[in-house]
Design a protein around this motif. Structure first.
Motif, short mmCIF file in Angstrom:
data_model
loop_
_atom_site.label_atom_id
_atom_site.label_comp_id
_atom_site.label_asym_id
_atom_site.label_seq_id
_atom_site.Cartn_x
_atom_site.Cartn_y
_atom_site.Cartn_z
N GLU A 33 35.80 52.51 -53.55
CA GLU A 33 36.05 52.97 -52.19
C GLU A 33 37.47 52.61 -51.75
O GLU A 33 38.16 53.41 -51.10
CB GLU A 33 35.03 52.35 -51.23
N TYR A 34 37.93 51.42 -52.12
CA TYR A 34 39.29 50.99 -51.79
C TYR A 34 40.32 51.88 -52.48
O TYR A 34 41.34 52.26 -51.89
CB TYR A 34 39.45 49.54 -52.22
N LEU A 35 40.05 52.24 -53.73
CA LEU A 35 40.94 53.13 -54.47
C LEU A 35 41.03 54.49 -53.78
O LEU A 35 42.12 55.05 -53.63
CB LEU A 35 40.45 53.28 -55.91
N TYR A 36 39.88 55.04 -53.38
CA TYR A 36 39.88 56.31 -52.65
C TYR A 36 40.78 56.22 -51.42
O TYR A 36 41.57 57.13 -51.14
CB TYR A 36 38.46 56.66 -52.22
N GLY A 37 40.65 55.13 -50.67
CA GLY A 37 41.46 54.97 -49.46
C GLY A 37 42.94 54.90 -49.76
O GLY A 37 43.76 55.52 -49.06
N ASN A 38 43.31 54.18 -50.80
CA ASN A 38 44.72 54.07 -51.16
C ASN A 38 45.30 55.41 -51.62
O ASN A 38 46.44 55.74 -51.30
CB ASN A 38 44.90 53.03 -52.27
N GLY A 96 35.94 48.27 -56.27
CA GLY A 96 37.22 48.81 -55.83
C GLY A 96 37.27 50.31 -55.70
O GLY A 96 38.33 50.86 -55.31
N GLU A 146 45.83 57.59 -48.57
CA GLU A 146 46.99 57.16 -47.80
C GLU A 146 48.29 57.55 -48.50
O GLU A 146 49.24 58.00 -47.86
CB GLU A 146 46.93 55.64 -47.59
N ASN A 188 41.21 53.00 -62.70
CA ASN A 188 40.28 52.08 -62.06
C ASN A 188 41.03 50.78 -61.88
O ASN A 188 41.79 50.37 -62.76
CB ASN A 188 39.02 51.88 -62.91
N TYR A 189 40.84 50.12 -60.73
CA TYR A 189 41.49 48.84 -60.50
C TYR A 189 41.00 47.77 -61.48
O TYR A 189 41.70 46.80 -61.74
CB TYR A 189 41.23 48.36 -59.08
#
Length: 305
Positions: free
Chosen positions: A186-191, A184, A194, A3-4
């Motif tokens: 949703e942002y973590l999922y995106g990173n 964070g 990618e 987790n961020y």
């Protein structure tokens, strides 16, 4: 485990889940990749860490040995068997081993990374090999004895964390039900998506060895430090749980409730609560229920795959 946001119970979950899996007869390896070394200090006193582990038996030594993306130290040689937790396991159980962290691991991260925090578009062979190093090491026959490897990641997306993701089959996100802890996800999922896409593209086009596609599964979010009323999370917390579900993110139905025995900084080191509490205690019941849900979730995913 990632987790961020720090302070969400990530280390507590890792230690107790690992101990419970060992109690059920599994051989478990915990890897502490967080420079704060909280997972390491769950099992070792600071003076024990200084005298027994600091110089030669931490993951920092392995990362420091990497030259041109290739480690010169065998990762398996760094695994230790913490005495108190293994002594607390019932006869006939599995065992729990640990690869400890180091307070200066963050220096190794800066040393290794050429592009910290981002997923570069161009192929960087040195960075690619570093990202693959942990996965390659864990595929060595010396790790075949383990049923589970649980990796406690730092609260960032630097190269050490990226190496852990490349090495992992599943990603579990511990989170508090509050604004900062869930922001964070949703942002973590995106990173992660990618990173996986870029790694697979680079592996297919540039790797000299046989292409090895990675596809770590998002096992879900485990909410921690939950306060209950009437057998349900209080409404202020339920809002954030529902918000994460609305993202389409899987959420475990078992929560880790707020309890100083689990989350206080003064809890005894050496033996996680799941082995220390009475079998009938609420903490123990919920931790074991969570472990069962974890196993069922991952086994179901494996069967579907």
């Amino acid at each position: 485990m990632i987790n961020y946001k720090g302070g969400v119970g990530k280390t507590t979950l890792t230690a107790n889940l690992g101990a419970e899996l060992a109690r059920r007869g599994q051989n478990v390896l915990l890897i502490d990749l967080d420079p704060q070394s909280s997972l390491t200090f769950c099992f070792y006193q600071p003076d024990e860490w200084r005298s027994e582990l600091r110089e030669a038996l931490t993951i920092k030594r392995w990362f420091d040995s990497i030259e041109d993306g290739i480690p010169k130290v065998a990762l398996a040689d760094l695994a230790v068997q913490p005495r108190p937790v293994n002594a607390a396991l019932p006869e006939g159980s599995g065992r729990l081993n640990l690869i400890a962290s180091h307070l200066q691991l963050i220096d190794a991260d800066f040393k290794l990374a050429r592009s910290i925090g981002g997923i570069e578009q161009k192929f960087d062979p040195a960075l690619y090999r570093v990202r693959c190093a942990l996965a390659s090491a864990l595929h060595d026959q010396s790790f075949a004895e383990y049923d589970w490897v649980l990796i406690d990641c730092p609260p960032n997306f630097n190269v050490v964390t990226q190496a852990a993701i490349v090495a992992s089959d599943h990603i579990l996100i511990p989170a508090k039900a509050d604004y900062l802890s869930t922001l964070g996800i949703e942002y973590l999922y995106g990173n992660v998506d990618e990173l996986v896409q870029r790694h697979n593209e680079h592996s297919l086009k540039h790797a000299r060895t046989r292409h090895s596609r990675i596809d770590p599964n998002m096992a879900g979010v485990v909410f921690t430090m939950i306060q209950f009323h009437g057998g349900r999370p209080i409404s202020a917390l339920q809002y954030y749980i529902d918000s994460v579900r609305a993202l389409g993110v899987p959420v475990f139905s078992t929560y880790m409730r707020e309890n100083n025995t689990l989350f206080a900084s003064s809890v005894p080191r050496g033996v996680p609560a799941v082995l220390r509490e009475r079998v009938t205690s609420q903490i123990n019941i919920e931790l074991r229920t969570l472990a069962s849900e974890f196993l069922n979730t991952l086994h179901a995913e494996g069967a579907a795959a």
